[in-house]
Design a protein around this motif. Structure first.
Motif, short mmCIF file in Angstrom:
data_model
loop_
_atom_site.label_atom_id
_atom_site.label_comp_id
_atom_site.label_asym_id
_atom_site.label_seq_id
_atom_site.Cartn_x
_atom_site.Cartn_y
_atom_site.Cartn_z
N PRO A 100 -31.18 -15.59 18.67
CA PRO A 100 -31.33 -16.49 17.52
C PRO A 100 -31.83 -17.86 17.98
O PRO A 100 -31.33 -18.42 18.96
CB PRO A 100 -29.90 -16.59 16.96
CG PRO A 100 -29.24 -15.32 17.40
CD PRO A 100 -29.83 -15.02 18.75
N GLY A 101 -32.86 -18.35 17.32
CA GLY A 101 -33.44 -19.65 17.67
C GLY A 101 -34.27 -19.62 18.94
O GLY A 101 -34.55 -20.67 19.52
N TYR A 102 -34.69 -18.44 19.36
CA TYR A 102 -35.47 -18.29 20.59
C TYR A 102 -36.71 -19.18 20.54
O TYR A 102 -37.44 -19.21 19.55
CB TYR A 102 -35.89 -16.83 20.78
CG TYR A 102 -36.81 -16.59 21.94
CD1 TYR A 102 -36.30 -16.42 23.21
CD2 TYR A 102 -38.19 -16.53 21.76
CE1 TYR A 102 -37.14 -16.20 24.29
CE2 TYR A 102 -39.04 -16.31 22.83
CZ TYR A 102 -38.51 -16.15 24.09
OH TYR A 102 -39.35 -15.92 25.16
N ARG A 103 -36.92 -19.93 21.61
CA ARG A 103 -38.11 -20.77 21.76
C ARG A 103 -38.64 -20.61 23.18
O ARG A 103 -37.88 -20.35 24.10
CB ARG A 103 -37.77 -22.25 21.52
CG ARG A 103 -37.34 -22.55 20.11
CD ARG A 103 -37.15 -24.06 19.85
NE ARG A 103 -36.67 -24.84 20.98
CZ ARG A 103 -35.38 -25.06 21.26
NH1 ARG A 103 -34.43 -24.54 20.50
NH2 ARG A 103 -35.03 -25.80 22.30
N GLN A 104 -39.90 -20.80 23.35
CA GLN A 104 -40.53 -20.67 24.67
C GLN A 104 -39.86 -21.60 25.69
O GLN A 104 -39.68 -21.23 26.84
CB GLN A 104 -42.03 -20.98 24.56
CG GLN A 104 -42.82 -20.58 25.78
CD GLN A 104 -42.87 -19.08 26.00
OE1 GLN A 104 -42.81 -18.31 25.06
NE2 GLN A 104 -42.96 -18.67 27.24
N GLU A 105 -39.42 -22.78 25.24
CA GLU A 105 -38.82 -23.75 26.15
C GLU A 105 -37.47 -23.26 26.71
O GLU A 105 -37.04 -23.69 27.76
CB GLU A 105 -38.57 -25.10 25.45
CG GLU A 105 -39.80 -25.74 24.85
CD GLU A 105 -40.12 -25.19 23.46
OE1 GLU A 105 -39.25 -25.14 22.59
OE2 GLU A 105 -41.29 -24.81 23.27
N THR A 106 -36.80 -22.40 25.97
CA THR A 106 -35.48 -21.91 26.39
C THR A 106 -35.53 -20.42 26.72
O THR A 106 -34.51 -19.75 26.69
CB THR A 106 -34.44 -22.15 25.29
OG1 THR A 106 -34.84 -21.46 24.10
CG2 THR A 106 -34.26 -23.62 25.00
#
Length: 142
Positions: free
Chosen positions: A54-60
């Motif tokens: 959930p809330g996956y982003r390339q930065e994380t």
């Protein structure tokens, strides 16, 4: 490693993991990318991916805590496991990741390691899963 015949009433799970990172084979230097599993006797294969976070982003993208926790929930339901090179990699890797994420350790269920079993019973040029599948004429799909 516990061994013996598979109990047909036992809840057994086939699983495989994929990791990545600077040293992708070492849990302290890598992150879990995929956790795939299938319950014996069922047709469906499930693959949990780090991108499902959930809330996956390339930065994380290297934060595997959610995926590790989901894998822990699934593995805790099994009474037996089947994995290729599971004793040498998958189980210890997951053990380290569970510890890091504050999850209970991998349950002490019986693990059938198809790589170790193959090494013990067959004389092949390679004991990789791909070579074993080719040798046995099993069609594979990545």
């Amino acid at each position: 490693m516990k061994t013996g015949k598979q109990n047909p009433r036992e809840k057994a799970m086939v699983f495989d993991i994929e990791s990545a990172g600077v040293q992708g084979l070492k849990a302290d230097r890598a992150f879990l990318v995929n956790f795939g599993y299938k319950w014996l006797g069922e047709k469906n294969v499930t693959v949990l991916k780090i991108s499902d976070t959930p809330g996956y982003r390339q930065e994380t993208c290297q934060d595997d805590r959610w995926l590790v926790r989901q894998a822990s929930k699934v593995m805790s339901q099994a009474e037996a496991y089947i994995a290729h090179f599971g004793e040498g990699f998958d189980k210890p890797y997951m053990q380290a990741k569970f510890l890091q994420a504050g999850c209970p350790p991998v349950p002490d269920a019986r693990l059938t390691d198809t790589c170790l079993l193959t090494r013990k019973q067959l004389c092949l040029s390679s004991y990789s899963l791909a070579n074993l599948a080719e040798f046995l004429g099993v069609k594979t799909q990545k």
